[in-house]
Design a protein around this motif. Sequence first.
Motif, PDB file in Angstrom:
ATOM      1  N   MET A   1       0.808  -1.256   0.065  1.00  0.00           N
ATOM      2  CA  MET A   1       0.153   0.149   0.064  1.00  0.00           C
ATOM      3  C   MET A   1       0.881   1.224   0.018  1.00  0.00           C
ATOM      4  N   ILE A   2       0.473   1.992  -0.603  1.00  0.00           N
ATOM      5  CA  ILE A   2       1.198   3.631  -0.966  1.00  0.00           C
ATOM      6  C   ILE A   2       0.366   4.520  -0.218  1.00  0.00           C
ATOM      7  N   LYS A   3       1.032   5.343   0.529  1.00  0.00           N
ATOM      8  CA  LYS A   3       0.479   6.371   1.341  1.00  0.00           C
ATOM      9  C   LYS A   3       1.448   7.545   1.688  1.00  0.00           C
ATOM     10  N   GLU A   4       0.887   8.874   1.732  1.00  0.00           N
ATOM     11  CA  GLU A   4       1.589   9.850   2.235  1.00  0.00           C
ATOM     12  C   GLU A   4       1.682   9.794   3.479  1.00  0.00           C
ATOM     13  N   VAL A   5       2.924   9.928   4.177  1.00  0.00           N
ATOM     14  CA  VAL A   5       3.162  10.142   5.608  1.00  0.00           C
ATOM     15  C   VAL A   5       4.174  11.363   5.926  1.00  0.00           C
ATOM     16  N   TYR A  27       5.918   2.933   0.554  1.00  0.00           N
ATOM     17  CA  TYR A  27       5.263   1.817   0.119  1.00  0.00           C
ATOM     18  C   TYR A  27       5.278   0.863   1.485  1.00  0.00           C
ATOM     19  N   LYS A  28       4.213   0.159   1.999  1.00  0.00           N
ATOM     20  CA  LYS A  28       4.356  -0.448   3.321  1.00  0.00           C
ATOM     21  C   LYS A  28       3.395  -1.440   3.036  1.00  0.00           C
ATOM     22  N   GLU A  29       4.000  -2.828   3.826  1.00  0.00           N
ATOM     23  CA  GLU A  29       3.336  -3.906   4.047  1.00  0.00           C
ATOM     24  C   GLU A  29       3.177  -3.889   5.623  1.00  0.00           C
ATOM     25  N   GLU A  30       4.093  -4.824   6.210  1.00  0.00           N
ATOM     26  CA  GLU A  30       4.144  -4.808   7.470  1.00  0.00           C
ATOM     27  C   GLU A  30       4.897  -3.835   7.926  1.00  0.00           C
ATOM     28  N   LYS A  31       5.836  -3.449   7.246  1.00  0.00           N
ATOM     29  CA  LYS A  31       6.671  -2.019   7.456  1.00  0.00           C
ATOM     30  C   LYS A  31       6.873  -1.483   6.349  1.00  0.00           C
ATOM     31  N   ILE A  32       7.510  -0.296   6.518  1.00  0.00           N
ATOM     32  CA  ILE A  32       7.886   0.594   5.225  1.00  0.00           C
ATOM     33  C   ILE A  32       9.246  -0.301   4.433  1.00  0.00           C
ATOM     34  N   ILE A  33       8.736  -0.469   3.149  1.00  0.00           N
ATOM     35  CA  ILE A  33       9.823  -1.301   2.332  1.00  0.00           C
ATOM     36  C   ILE A  33      10.285  -0.352   1.372  1.00  0.00           C
ATOM     37  N   GLY A  34       9.907   0.869   1.160  1.00  0.00           N
ATOM     38  CA  GLY A  34      10.161   1.802  -0.111  1.00  0.00           C
ATOM     39  C   GLY A  34       9.498   3.140   0.237  1.00  0.00           C
ATOM     40  N   TYR A  35      10.155   4.083  -0.325  1.00  0.00           N
ATOM     41  CA  TYR A  35       9.606   5.572  -0.212  1.00  0.00           C
ATOM     42  C   TYR A  35       9.780   6.227  -1.261  1.00  0.00           C
ATOM     43  N   LYS A  67       4.417   5.794 -10.186  1.00  0.00           N
ATOM     44  CA  LYS A  67       3.174   5.882 -11.009  1.00  0.00           C
ATOM     45  C   LYS A  67       2.343   6.794 -10.169  1.00  0.00           C
ATOM     46  N   TYR A  68       2.210   6.462  -8.780  1.00  0.00           N
ATOM     47  CA  TYR A  68       1.421   7.052  -7.773  1.00  0.00           C
ATOM     48  C   TYR A  68       1.901   8.572  -7.601  1.00  0.00           C
ATOM     49  N   VAL A  69       2.944   8.995  -7.645  1.00  0.00           N
ATOM     50  CA  VAL A  69       3.212  10.368  -7.490  1.00  0.00           C
ATOM     51  C   VAL A  69       3.196  11.241  -8.965  1.00  0.00           C
ATOM     52  N   ILE A  70       3.111  10.531 -10.179  1.00  0.00           N
ATOM     53  CA  ILE A  70       2.759  11.148 -11.375  1.00  0.00           C
ATOM     54  C   ILE A  70       1.315  11.228 -11.320  1.00  0.00           C
ATOM     55  N   GLU A  71       0.447  10.533 -10.915  1.00  0.00           N
ATOM     56  CA  GLU A  71      -0.956  10.653 -10.798  1.00  0.00           C
ATOM     57  C   GLU A  71      -1.196  11.508  -9.683  1.00  0.00           C
ATOM     58  N   LYS A  72      -0.283  11.950  -8.525  1.00  0.00           N
ATOM     59  CA  LYS A  72      -0.693  13.059  -7.601  1.00  0.00           C
ATOM     60  C   LYS A  72      -0.425  14.313  -8.202  1.00  0.00           C
ATOM     61  N   ALA A  73       0.712  14.302  -8.970  1.00  0.00           N
ATOM     62  CA  ALA A  73       1.052  15.481  -9.701  1.00  0.00           C
ATOM     63  C   ALA A  73       0.197  15.855 -10.753  1.00  0.00           C
ATOM     64  N   LYS A  74      -0.707  15.048 -11.475  1.00  0.00           N
ATOM     65  CA  LYS A  74      -1.850  15.210 -12.402  1.00  0.00           C
ATOM     66  C   LYS A  74      -2.939  15.811 -11.614  1.00  0.00           C
ATOM     67  N   SER A  75      -3.058  15.277 -10.523  1.00  0.00           N
ATOM     68  CA  SER A  75      -4.542  15.771  -9.834  1.00  0.00           C
ATOM     69  C   SER A  75      -4.191  16.895  -9.213  1.00  0.00           C
ATOM     70  N   LEU A  76      -2.681  17.590  -8.953  1.00  0.00           N
ATOM     71  CA  LEU A  76      -2.657  18.773  -8.281  1.00  0.00           C
ATOM     72  C   LEU A  76      -2.542  19.898  -9.766  1.00  0.00           C
TER      73      LEU A  76
END
Length: 123
Positions: A1-5, A27-35, A67-76
């Motif tokens: 799951m990807i989310k802003e923190v 990107y978090k599953e049980e812990k943060i594995i990417g950012y 892809k998530y941040v690209i969509e975020k940029a488009k939405s803004l």
Amino acid sequence: MIKEVFYEEIKELYKNGNNPYRKFFVYKEEKIIGYIVVDIIYERMEIIDVFVNESFRNRKIGTNMLKYVIEKAKSLNLCNITLEVNVNNKYAIKLYENNGFKKVALRKSYYNGEDGLLMELML
């Protein structure tokens, strides 16, 4: 799951600080594995850092975060996304090119004597 923190949630992994323009997505599953860290300044976004834990690489996590941040940029309604990448980081360059980024300029000795590429995605 990807989310802003908030920075406080990622500061143990990302030690390069915070500023009023900086946004952190994990990107978090049980812990943060990417950012992915971006700065949003006026009408543009700049990717500052992308990281995926080595044991989780080659699972499209970096692609999904990008892809998530690209969509975020488009939405803004931002006009572009830029980044710098070491010319020797072939995997990252391929990731960015596969997502529409183009090489714009060469930054001589940008990374401790190694050249960097400025890349851009027009939105």
